[in-house]
Design an enzyme around this catalytic site. Structure first.
Site, PDB file in Angstrom:
ATOM      1  N   GLY A   1       0.724  -1.257   0.000  1.00 58.02           N
ATOM      2  CA  GLY A   1       0.000   0.000   0.000  1.00 58.02           C
ATOM      3  C   GLY A   1       0.755   1.311   0.000  1.00 58.02           C
TER       4      GLY A   1
ATOM      5  N   GLU B   1       3.714  -6.508   1.816  1.00 59.68           N
ATOM      6  CA  GLU B   1       3.464  -6.947   0.443  1.00 59.68           C
ATOM      7  C   GLU B   1       3.470  -5.774  -0.537  1.00 59.68           C
ATOM      8  OE1 GLU B   1       0.523 -10.693   1.466  1.00 59.68           O
ATOM      9  OE2 GLU B   1      -0.348  -8.707   1.159  1.00 59.68           O
TER      10      GLU B   1
ATOM     11  N   CYS C   1     -12.186   2.751 -29.507  1.00 63.08           N
ATOM     12  CA  CYS C   1     -13.401   3.435 -29.932  1.00 63.08           C
ATOM     13  C   CYS C   1     -14.244   3.828 -28.747  1.00 63.08           C
ATOM     14  CB  CYS C   1     -14.183   2.551 -30.871  1.00 63.08           C
ATOM     15  SG  CYS C   1     -13.215   2.130 -32.300  1.00 63.08           S
TER      16      CYS C   1
HETATM   17  N1  LLP Z   1      -1.451  -7.120  -0.743  1.00 63.82           N
HETATM   18  C1  LLP Z   1      -2.764  -7.212  -1.003  1.00 63.82           C
HETATM   19  C2  LLP Z   1      -3.563  -8.179  -0.250  1.00 63.82           C
HETATM   20  C3  LLP Z   1      -3.350  -6.397  -1.969  1.00 63.82           C
HETATM   21  O1  LLP Z   1      -4.653  -6.486  -2.202  1.00 63.82           O
HETATM   22  C4  LLP Z   1      -2.549  -5.470  -2.690  1.00 63.82           C
HETATM   23  C5  LLP Z   1      -3.123  -4.624  -3.728  1.00 63.82           C
HETATM   24  C6  LLP Z   1      -1.169  -5.433  -2.407  1.00 63.82           C
HETATM   25  C7  LLP Z   1      -0.659  -6.256  -1.421  1.00 63.82           C
HETATM   26  C8  LLP Z   1      -0.222  -4.513  -3.120  1.00 63.82           C
HETATM   27  O2  LLP Z   1      -0.520  -3.167  -2.869  1.00 63.82           O
HETATM   28  P1  LLP Z   1       0.440  -2.013  -3.427  1.00 63.82           P
HETATM   29  O3  LLP Z   1       1.722  -2.045  -2.637  1.00 63.82           O
HETATM   30  O4  LLP Z   1       0.669  -2.266  -4.872  1.00 63.82           O
HETATM   31  O5  LLP Z   1      -0.320  -0.771  -3.197  1.00 63.82           O
HETATM   32  N2  LLP Z   1      -5.267  -1.653  -9.700  1.00 63.82           N
HETATM   33  C9  LLP Z   1      -5.098  -0.619  -8.702  1.00 63.82           C
HETATM   34  C10 LLP Z   1      -4.412  -1.131  -7.478  1.00 63.82           C
HETATM   35  C11 LLP Z   1      -5.129  -2.297  -6.833  1.00 63.82           C
HETATM   36  C12 LLP Z   1      -4.380  -2.820  -5.635  1.00 63.82           C
HETATM   37  C13 LLP Z   1      -4.995  -4.088  -5.180  1.00 63.82           C
HETATM   38  N3  LLP Z   1      -4.334  -4.715  -4.085  1.00 63.82           N
HETATM   39  C14 LLP Z   1      -4.334   0.542  -9.317  1.00 63.82           C
HETATM   40  O6  LLP Z   1      -3.999   0.475 -10.507  1.00 63.82           O
HETATM   41  O7  LLP Z   1      -4.070   1.552  -8.664  1.00 63.82           O
END
Ligand code: LLP
Length: 431
Positions: free
Chosen positions: A248, A290, A361
């Protein structure tokens, strides 16, 4: 420049990790995903070093492959000493095909299929992050059938809205991921998991969201997770070895975005957890994190060739690119902001106000709105920064647009890591 791996050469072209972006486009074609391997490694090291310095043994970052999953990323993750989180049989199989050790994989997903669960146990995946009781039952059956004890983390929701500090947002309790603490269901989940044969509960997992800039959110998360762990200890006599805090940390997409000091945040989270554990008389658990976006986002640049500009008198100008929502759906989905440059004229004044439009499109096919670039001619290369995360991973074949190639840069050289899709690839699936 948003990042220090970008520069401008004598030809006035944008360089990524010292390599001319226009030459990359000429050699590999456009659209093109470009990934700076050294930047990925640097991002991994930030986590590894901080977690080693501030957290107990057994703590480690797990790369969240959902941000960018292809075989070539996994050797880097492994060499840097990280584990990985996978959310589907497809991500797991990609990591395993790349030779990534299965025991360093954490298998996520809110609705894992029976086949995925069987596959994961069969492959010796190190840990399942169990989302719910339905899944627990299948996992127990599959583990017992193979006479193994599968390590698991229980995914709980802490009921926190990371964007409005200290406010318990019941919307977050109402989530399709994990089991909520607030309703008492997480305690029941733990009770049942602890009594389930074939699995060993090692601790708890919670993920509060993505693109988060407020460090306090993670401290709030730790407080809630620890309070929950204490209630599990008091009620059920179970002490967690591991807390997985999810991903996150936010990254800047445009100059005005905040910067997150990841190492400082990890230090703060660690200090907070130490103090909380001491107060509660709870043994300090190992911590897993993560990160996805903060490992790969700023290592990625997408290169497009422009078909030219179109000015709608009295309204706006469009720069048309040869990709769009098919390789980067984030504007269409989230209205995301991006930094855009004319890589062919990177030294010129960026004074052409425009919207970058894709080739699908539909009018929602945009990459960025109201940006300024040096006025492009047809054939100029347009670079969109910070596209390493959730671009390739979320690409589609809408309008039968083919997925771009992906090249990795290292040591002043580019190598093809994913070849460009062909129409033959698409047609091969069809009867
Ligand atoms: N762990 C879990 C359980 C998650 O659901 C996620 C992201 C992460 C780790 C990794 O989070 P990060 O460090 O990348 O913020 N498609 C969206 C982002 C969706 C994130 C979903 N879960 C976007 O393009 O901004």
């Amino acid at each position: 420049m948003l990042y220090d791996n970008l520069s401008i050469n004598d030809a006035g072209h944008l360089c990524i990790a010292g390599i001319d972006a226009c030459e990359l486009a000429a050699e590999f074609g456009t659209p093109l995903y470009v990934l700076d391997e050294d930047r990925v490694r640097m991002n991994c090291r930030t986590y590894i070093e901080a977690m080693r310095a501030y957290l107990p043994e057994g703590s480690r970052p797990l790369y969240a492959g959902k941000a960018l999953c292809f075989k070539g990323i996994y050797p880097i993750i492994e060499q840097e000493g990280m584990g990985a989180d996978v959310v589907s049989g497809g991500e797991a199989a990609t990591a395993i095909a790349a030779g990534f050790p299965a025991d360093l994989l954490y298998f996520h997903g809110s609705n894992k299929t029976d086949a995925e669960i069987a596959y994961g146990v069969e492959q010796g995946i190190g840990c399942f992050v169990v989302d719910n009781l339905n899944e627990l039952e299948v996992l127990s059956r599959e583990a017992q059938a193979r006479a193994v004890i599968q390590r698991i983390l229980l995914r709980v929701t802490v009921g926190l809205d990371p964007h409005t500090l200290a406010a318990i947002n019941t919307g977050k309790v109402d989530s399709q991921f994990g089991v909520p603490i607030e309703t008492g269901q997480a305690l029941e989940f733990a009770r049942q998991a602890l009594a389930t044969p074939g699995v060993e509960v090692i601790g708890f997992h919670s993920h509060i969201g993505s693109q988060i800039f407020e460090p306090d959110s993670f401290c709030d998360q730790v407080d809630r997770l620890l309070a929950f762990a204490c209630s599990v200890r008091d009620e059920l006599g179970f002490v967690a070895q591991t807390f997985n805090l999810g991903g996150g940390f936010g990254v800047p997409y445009v100059d005005s975005d905040s910067r997150v000091d990841i190492a400082a945040n990890i230090a703060a989270i660690a200090e907070h957890l130490h103090a909380g554990c001491e107060r509660a008389g709870y043994p300090m658990p190992a911590v897993l994190m993560e990160p996805g976006r903060s490992i790969v986002a700023n290592a990625g640049v997408t290169l497009y060739a422009t078909g030219g500009t179109k000015t709608i008198e009295g309204y706006r100008s469009y720069v048309m690119v040869d990709g769009g929502m098919t390789d980067n759906p984030r504007y269409a989905l989230y209205n995301s902001a991006y930094t855009v440059l004319n890589a062919t004229r990177a030294a010129d004044v960026a004074d052409f106000a425009c919207t970058i439009a894709g080739r699908c499109c539909e009018s929602g096919d945009r990459i960025a709105e109201d940006v300024r670039v040096a006025r492009p001619e047809r054939g100029d290369i347009i670079a969109v920064l910070t596209t390493g995360a959730y671009n390739f991973a979320m690409s589609s074949n809408y309008n039968r647009v083919l997925r771009p190639a992906l090249v990795m840069l290292h040591d002043g050289k580019a190598r093809l890591a994913v070849r460009r899709q062909t129409i033959g690839d698409l047609l091969a699936l069809e009867a």
